[in-house]
Scaffold this motif. Structure first.
Motif, short mmCIF file in Angstrom:
data_model
loop_
_atom_site.label_atom_id
_atom_site.label_comp_id
_atom_site.label_asym_id
_atom_site.label_seq_id
_atom_site.Cartn_x
_atom_site.Cartn_y
_atom_site.Cartn_z
N TYR A 1 0.68 -1.18 -0.40
CA TYR A 1 0.27 0.18 -0.14
C TYR A 1 0.92 1.58 0.30
N ARG A 2 2.07 0.86 0.61
CA ARG A 2 2.72 1.90 1.18
C ARG A 2 3.30 2.60 -0.18
N PHE A 3 3.52 1.46 -1.64
CA PHE A 3 3.93 1.90 -2.78
C PHE A 3 3.27 2.22 -4.19
N LEU A 4 1.74 2.11 -3.06
CA LEU A 4 0.68 2.79 -4.42
C LEU A 4 -0.16 3.74 -4.90
N PRO A 5 0.18 4.21 -5.04
CA PRO A 5 -0.54 6.07 -6.01
C PRO A 5 -2.36 5.90 -5.49
N PHE A 6 -2.24 8.26 -4.40
CA PHE A 6 -3.60 7.80 -4.18
C PHE A 6 -4.67 6.96 -4.63
N ASP A 7 -4.51 7.42 -5.86
CA ASP A 7 -6.21 6.95 -6.53
C ASP A 7 -5.79 5.04 -6.60
N HIS A 8 -5.28 4.81 -6.33
CA HIS A 8 -5.35 3.29 -6.41
C HIS A 8 -5.60 2.74 -4.80
N ARG A 9 -5.23 3.75 -3.39
CA ARG A 9 -4.94 3.79 -2.59
C ARG A 9 -7.07 3.25 -2.61
N ARG A 10 -7.35 4.70 -2.85
CA ARG A 10 -8.76 4.81 -2.58
C ARG A 10 -10.12 4.17 -3.27
N ARG A 11 -9.46 2.95 -3.91
CA ARG A 11 -10.10 1.68 -4.74
C ARG A 11 -9.65 0.29 -3.88
#
Length: 373
Positions: free
Chosen positions: A207-217
């Motif tokens: 998760y710490r290497f996922l962009p914010f828009d990916h995190r939001r989904r």
């Protein structure tokens, strides 16, 4: 829904909120939760699959059974975090059951959780039982306690037998799965009783290497003995040995069977973004600065562009120049670099001050005729 955190509990009881007869049902929830939301978004994920190996030997000790944590993000904007646990005996005392406790984070609080992975993956306050005599109404909460002392670092990868190439494959698979194209299935070489602990630690690291828009989904299920593709779940951790490799539907998914050393379905290619991740694998906090830069640069773009790996590949070259004054890529391909810059400035460009500042840097570098040493 109010601006506070809501709670929901589900198990088999003599009666519940929605049914007056014995069986599985919601038994208590916060007043801010609407029944329609509970039935549509929570009930479909109110299950627990007993580990096959424990079922076969009729294990009675609940401590040997892994919990199963579910993280969902409905289109209504909330984050749902739930934990299911095995219960040796239900209200009759004659059969086993399971107990679920959900926290529902309202949209107003979501961004704080998205940008603080420890809040999402280290919840400490799940209840594992509830006396129905206490009533059907649970309090709304301001905060949910989490473990802020646990360290999650790249040493975890070594413990799980995950090398850098495999981690980049895994990260890419998760990013692609969030676009809706495939699902990710993972098994871990750890004891069942510790399974969800390791699944959560690995997901926090990813998760710490996922962009914010990916995190939001992102949607996650940390344990199941019956792996299957589910709506809103992108990553499923399954009990080793329970995946039917002859099921043709799984041949189309991403498989990371670390327990057996089998990986299939993903190739990382020559992605600048994934190379950047490898460079910062021990410095995940520095990724947050890049994600903030990407958030700014991608403002106004479509969902497809927000989730495309190519967008982040393009942004890496701009970010290196803006943050580190590294114009190597500019001097290698000036036209391509400028096209990249103007691509992100074409929408809401007047608001993207960092990109405008980068354009001025480019002019200054060109004026001086500077080249990388």
């Amino acid at each position: 829904m109010t601006g506070k955190i809501q709670q929901h509990m589900y198990t088999r009881e003599r009666k519940g909120i929605f049914h007056d007869t014995a069986g599985y049902d919601s038994i208590a929830m916060s007043e801010g939760l609407k029944p329609a939301f509970v039935k549509k978004y929570l009930h479909p994920f109110c299950f627990y699959h007993v580990p096959r190996t424990l079922r076969e030997k009729a294990e009675k000790d609940p401590a040997q059974y892994p919990s199963a944590v579910t993280i969902l993000q409905p289109e209504t904007g909330e984050i749902v975090i739930g934990q299911a646990v095995f219960v040796p005996a239900d209200f009759t005392g004659s059969r086993s059951t399971y107990f679920l406790h959900h926290y529902v984070i309202p949209p107003l609080l979501k961004e704080g959780w998205i940008q603080s992975p420890e809040m999402l993956f280290r919840v400490e306050a799940f209840q594992t039982a509830y006396e129905v005599e206490q009533g059907q109404v649970l309090p709304e909460l301001e905060v949910v306690p989490f473990n802020d002392s646990l360290m999650v670092d790249d040493e975890l990868l070594a413990v799980l037998g995950i090398n850098m190439t495999t981690f980049r494959q895994l990260l890419l698979a998760v990013m692609i799965s969030i676009t809706g194209k495939k699902k990710v299935f993972i098994s871990l070489p750890v004891p069942l009783k510790d399974y969800t602990e390791y699944a959560l630690r690995l997901m926090e690291f990813i998760y710490r290497f996922l962009p914010f828009d990916h995190r939001r989904r992102l949607g996650v299920l940390t344990f199941t003995s019956e792996p299957e593709a589910r709506n809103d779940i992108h990553v499923t951790f399954f009990e080793p040995g329970t995946l039917n490799i002859h099921d043709r539907s799984f041949a189309k998914q991403f498989l990371f069977d670390f327990a057996k050393g089998v990986i299939s379905g993903v190739e990382i290619g020559q992605s600048p973004y994934l190379r950047f991740v490898a460079e910062h694998i021990s410095e995940s906090p520095k990724m947050e600065k890049f994600f903030e830069f990407a958030e700014m640069a991608l403002a106004g773009f479509t969902e497809g562009q927000l989730l495309a790996l190519g967008s982040y590949d393009q942004l890496i070259t701009l970010y290196r120049a803006f943050i580190y004054d590294d114009f190597t890529d500019y001097f290698k391909n000036k036209i391509g670099f400028i096209k990249n810059l103007f691509y992100f400035l074409q929408i809401k460009g007047e608001e993207k001050l960092d990109l405008l500042a980068l354009f001025l840097k480019v002019l200054e570098v060109e004026k001086k005729g500077e080249k990388p040493s």
